[in-house]
Design a protein around this motif. Structure first.
Motif, PDB file in Angstrom:
ATOM      1  N   TYR A   1     -11.492  11.627   6.211  1.00 54.57           N
ATOM      2  CA  TYR A   1     -11.696  10.458   7.068  1.00 54.57           C
ATOM      3  C   TYR A   1     -10.761   9.364   6.577  1.00 54.57           C
ATOM      4  O   TYR A   1     -10.851   8.925   5.429  1.00 54.57           O
ATOM      5  CB  TYR A   1     -13.142   9.963   6.989  1.00 54.57           C
ATOM      6  N   TRP A   2      -9.892   8.868   7.460  1.00 57.97           N
ATOM      7  CA  TRP A   2      -8.903   7.859   7.093  1.00 57.97           C
ATOM      8  C   TRP A   2      -9.368   6.475   7.528  1.00 57.97           C
ATOM      9  O   TRP A   2      -9.947   6.303   8.604  1.00 57.97           O
ATOM     10  CB  TRP A   2      -7.558   8.172   7.741  1.00 57.97           C
ATOM     11  N   ASN A   3      -9.108   5.496   6.679  1.00 62.30           N
ATOM     12  CA  ASN A   3      -9.334   4.088   6.999  1.00 62.30           C
ATOM     13  C   ASN A   3      -8.205   3.317   6.341  1.00 62.30           C
ATOM     14  O   ASN A   3      -8.116   3.243   5.116  1.00 62.30           O
ATOM     15  CB  ASN A   3     -10.691   3.609   6.485  1.00 62.30           C
ATOM     16  N   LEU A   4      -7.306   2.754   7.154  1.00 62.64           N
ATOM     17  CA  LEU A   4      -6.068   2.189   6.635  1.00 62.64           C
ATOM     18  C   LEU A   4      -6.157   0.725   6.238  1.00 62.64           C
ATOM     19  O   LEU A   4      -5.249   0.210   5.584  1.00 62.64           O
ATOM     20  CB  LEU A   4      -4.944   2.360   7.666  1.00 62.64           C
ATOM     21  N   ASP A   5      -7.235   0.035   6.644  1.00 58.63           N
ATOM     22  CA  ASP A   5      -7.276  -1.404   6.335  1.00 58.63           C
ATOM     23  C   ASP A   5      -8.395  -1.797   5.384  1.00 58.63           C
ATOM     24  O   ASP A   5      -8.569  -2.983   5.076  1.00 58.63           O
ATOM     25  CB  ASP A   5      -7.350  -2.234   7.615  1.00 58.63           C
ATOM     26  N   GLY A   6      -9.184  -0.845   4.921  1.00 61.59           N
ATOM     27  CA  GLY A   6     -10.232  -1.153   3.950  1.00 61.59           C
ATOM     28  C   GLY A   6     -11.406  -1.913   4.510  1.00 61.59           C
ATOM     29  O   GLY A   6     -12.266  -2.378   3.759  1.00 61.59           O
TER      30      GLY A   6
ATOM     31  N   GLN B   1      -1.505  -3.157   7.276  1.00 61.43           N
ATOM     32  CA  GLN B   1      -0.161  -3.059   6.725  1.00 61.43           C
ATOM     33  C   GLN B   1       0.381  -1.644   6.687  1.00 61.43           C
ATOM     34  O   GLN B   1       1.508  -1.420   6.248  1.00 61.43           O
ATOM     35  CB  GLN B   1      -0.140  -3.629   5.296  1.00 61.43           C
ATOM     36  N   PHE B   2      -0.392  -0.645   7.198  1.00 65.90           N
ATOM     37  CA  PHE B   2       0.006   0.743   7.027  1.00 65.90           C
ATOM     38  C   PHE B   2       0.100   1.498   8.347  1.00 65.90           C
ATOM     39  O   PHE B   2      -0.601   1.207   9.317  1.00 65.90           O
ATOM     40  CB  PHE B   2      -0.984   1.479   6.119  1.00 65.90           C
ATOM     41  N   SER B   3       0.969   2.516   8.322  1.00 66.96           N
ATOM     42  CA  SER B   3       1.078   3.479   9.402  1.00 66.96           C
ATOM     43  C   SER B   3       0.895   4.872   8.805  1.00 66.96           C
ATOM     44  O   SER B   3       1.485   5.195   7.771  1.00 66.96           O
ATOM     45  CB  SER B   3       2.445   3.374  10.081  1.00 66.96           C
TER      46      SER B   3
ATOM     47  N   ASP C   1      -9.675  11.072  -3.018  1.00 70.48           N
ATOM     48  CA  ASP C   1      -9.166   9.737  -2.683  1.00 70.48           C
ATOM     49  C   ASP C   1      -7.658   9.776  -2.525  1.00 70.48           C
ATOM     50  O   ASP C   1      -6.987  10.753  -2.889  1.00 70.48           O
ATOM     51  CB  ASP C   1      -9.630   8.652  -3.666  1.00 70.48           C
ATOM     52  N   PHE C   2      -7.110   8.725  -1.913  1.00 70.11           N
ATOM     53  CA  PHE C   2      -5.671   8.626  -1.684  1.00 70.11           C
ATOM     54  C   PHE C   2      -5.290   7.151  -1.719  1.00 70.11           C
ATOM     55  O   PHE C   2      -5.880   6.340  -0.995  1.00 70.11           O
ATOM     56  CB  PHE C   2      -5.286   9.242  -0.338  1.00 70.11           C
ATOM     57  N   HIS C   3      -4.343   6.813  -2.569  1.00 65.37           N
ATOM     58  CA  HIS C   3      -3.934   5.414  -2.739  1.00 65.37           C
ATOM     59  C   HIS C   3      -2.429   5.245  -2.505  1.00 65.37           C
ATOM     60  O   HIS C   3      -1.643   6.171  -2.736  1.00 65.37           O
ATOM     61  CB  HIS C   3      -4.241   4.921  -4.156  1.00 65.37           C
ATOM     62  N   ARG C   4      -2.083   4.057  -2.062  1.00 58.53           N
ATOM     63  CA  ARG C   4      -0.695   3.603  -2.075  1.00 58.53           C
ATOM     64  C   ARG C   4      -0.586   2.426  -3.047  1.00 58.53           C
ATOM     65  O   ARG C   4      -1.553   1.671  -3.255  1.00 58.53           O
ATOM     66  CB  ARG C   4      -0.258   3.145  -0.675  1.00 58.53           C
ATOM     67  N   VAL C   5       0.607   2.252  -3.628  1.00 56.65           N
ATOM     68  CA  VAL C   5       0.801   1.180  -4.613  1.00 56.65           C
ATOM     69  C   VAL C   5       0.630  -0.196  -3.991  1.00 56.65           C
ATOM     70  O   VAL C   5       0.361  -1.176  -4.703  1.00 56.65           O
ATOM     71  CB  VAL C   5       2.188   1.284  -5.280  1.00 56.65           C
ATOM     72  N   GLU C   6       0.753  -0.298  -2.654  1.00 54.86           N
ATOM     73  CA  GLU C   6       0.687  -1.595  -1.999  1.00 54.86           C
ATOM     74  C   GLU C   6      -0.732  -2.112  -1.818  1.00 54.86           C
ATOM     75  O   GLU C   6      -0.911  -3.237  -1.349  1.00 54.86           O
ATOM     76  CB  GLU C   6       1.371  -1.517  -0.624  1.00 54.86           C
ATOM     77  N   CYS C   7      -1.755  -1.303  -2.111  1.00 56.38           N
ATOM     78  CA  CYS C   7      -3.126  -1.768  -1.894  1.00 56.38           C
ATOM     79  C   CYS C   7      -4.029  -1.272  -3.018  1.00 56.38           C
ATOM     80  O   CYS C   7      -3.672  -0.360  -3.763  1.00 56.38           O
ATOM     81  CB  CYS C   7      -3.659  -1.303  -0.540  1.00 56.38           C
TER      82      CYS C   7
ATOM     83  N   GLN D   1       8.109  -1.512   5.862  1.00 59.13           N
ATOM     84  CA  GLN D   1       9.105  -0.516   5.490  1.00 59.13           C
ATOM     85  C   GLN D   1       9.477   0.358   6.676  1.00 59.13           C
ATOM     86  O   GLN D   1      10.649   0.691   6.875  1.00 59.13           O
ATOM     87  CB  GLN D   1       8.574   0.359   4.356  1.00 59.13           C
ATOM     88  N   LYS D   2       8.451   0.735   7.494  1.00 58.50           N
ATOM     89  CA  LYS D   2       8.708   1.579   8.642  1.00 58.50           C
ATOM     90  C   LYS D   2       9.568   0.878   9.673  1.00 58.50           C
ATOM     91  O   LYS D   2      10.410   1.479  10.335  1.00 58.50           O
ATOM     92  CB  LYS D   2       7.383   2.018   9.274  1.00 58.50           C
TER      93      LYS D   2
END
Length: 350
Positions: free
Chosen positions: A188-193, A269-271, A52-58, A348-349
């Motif tokens: 497999y990436w999914n940026l918006d859940g 919200q992610f890139s 798994d991979f997480h960011r603090v924003e989600c 941020q970007k």
């Protein structure tokens, strides 16, 4: 050749490591948690996989996976794994090496060899060699003749999060016989859940791609993306009315073995920016995915187009194509791949 007997004593922070399951052979699968720069990642010893991979924003994982290890023995095969020794497909499960025909394990429809065969590195329990709060190193030896591939191949994978939250994966390997090596990371990436990637936009730094036949074996000559649905030189939706199922290699412009930009994917919200040393990027949009009965990170099975596989690698079927970037490695040489994944909040970007 290096040895997998490297002592773990004093190299592993046990607070970062937990048991995750057992392989069919009864080996314990371990899960390593690392974090830095607002990102956190769990790496599983099975397949040296990004679990798994997480960011603090989600509050959701940005890669597909499951809390149930058994899922990775079934419909979540290859999720997050380092596949090899030769990723992607080898046509007819064979290739010529020094004038001799090498016969491989034809594990896809009895015709082609996919991701190193049924005993490839993505289906092995790697050894955890070292870890700390921000990085870990895993190793495995792919034995001479396993899956038909020549050579004892010693592989190391090093995952590290830097102070910006960027995840860097270094893969190094050496062999005692001439052999093709072409590893690929298969998250497999999914940026918006959401349930699928229909709201994702993608840009790829490639003016050419490899058309494929019905068995997904590439053509001999790259084709220009201009004027086709495969033109992602400018960002556009992954899914569109003229969309074709994606399971294709994009030939990265100017690839020369240096780390360079491969693609950018954006949603919500992610890139996600992917950089790599590799000359190709296999893009697979998970057409036909169905992980039933196993649930993913968000408590439900994954369906079609639930995630996007972005796999930096040499071009597929390279052992059979002299005109493609070579995947052959000689004894005394070191295979090296560096791939970087950076997830950035769009605000941020900007």
């Amino acid at each position: 050749m290096r040895s997998d007997s490297t002592s773990e004593k004093g190299q592993i922070e046990t607070g970062q490591v937990s048991a995750f399951g057992r392989t069919p052979k009864g080996e314990q699968v371990r899960l390593v948690r690392i974090s830095n720069g607002g990102s956190s990642a769990s790496i599983m010893t099975w397949g040296a996989s990004l679990q798994d991979f997480h960011r603090v924003e989600c509050d959701y994982s940005l890669v597909l996976g499951s809390p149930d290890f058994d899922a990775y023995l079934g419909p979540m095969l290859y999720f997050g794994a380092i596949v090899g020794p030769v990723a992607n497909r080898v046509a007819n499960g064979q290739f010529l090496l020094d004038g001799h025909l090498v016969e491989l394990d034809r594990n896809e429809n009895g015709k082609t060899t996919l991701h190193g065969g049924s005993s490839g590195t993505g289906q092995r329990n790697w050894t955890l060699l070292a870890c700390n709060a921000t990085s870990c190193t895993l190793g495995v030896t792919h034995g001479d003749g396993v899956g038909g591939f020549p050579g004892n191949v010693d592989v190391r994978a090093h995952y590290a999060l830097d102070e910006t939250g960027r995840l860097t994966l270094d893969i190094d390997a050496c062999t005692d016989k001439t052999t093709p090596l072409n590893f690929a990371h298969h998250s497999y990436w999914n940026l918006d859940g959401q349930a699928d990637i229909s709201r994702h936009h993608m840009q790829i730094s490639a003016s050419k791609y490899l058309p494929v036949d019905a068995e997904l074996i590439p053509a001999d000559v790259p084709a220009r993306v201009q004027g086709t649905v495969f033109d992602y030189r400018l960002a556009k939706p992954i899914s569109s009315p003229d969309h074709m199922a994606l399971d294709h290699n994009f030939c990265i412009d100017g690839a020369d073995g240096q780390v360079r930009h491969l693609c950018t994917v954006q949603a919500r919200q992610f890139s996600l920016d992917v950089h790599s040393t590799e000359p190709g990027l296999q893009v697979f949009d998970a057409t036909g995915m169905d992980t039933t009965p196993f649930k993913g990170h968000q408590g439900h099975p994954y369906g079609p187009h639930a995630g996007l596989a972005l796999e930096p690698q040499k071009w597929p079927d390279s052992p059979n194509r002299e005109a493609f970037p070579s995947s052959l490695v000689q004894p005394g040489e070191t295979y090296h791949q560096r791939t970087q994944f950076r997830v950035t909040p769009l605000a941020q970007k900007a």
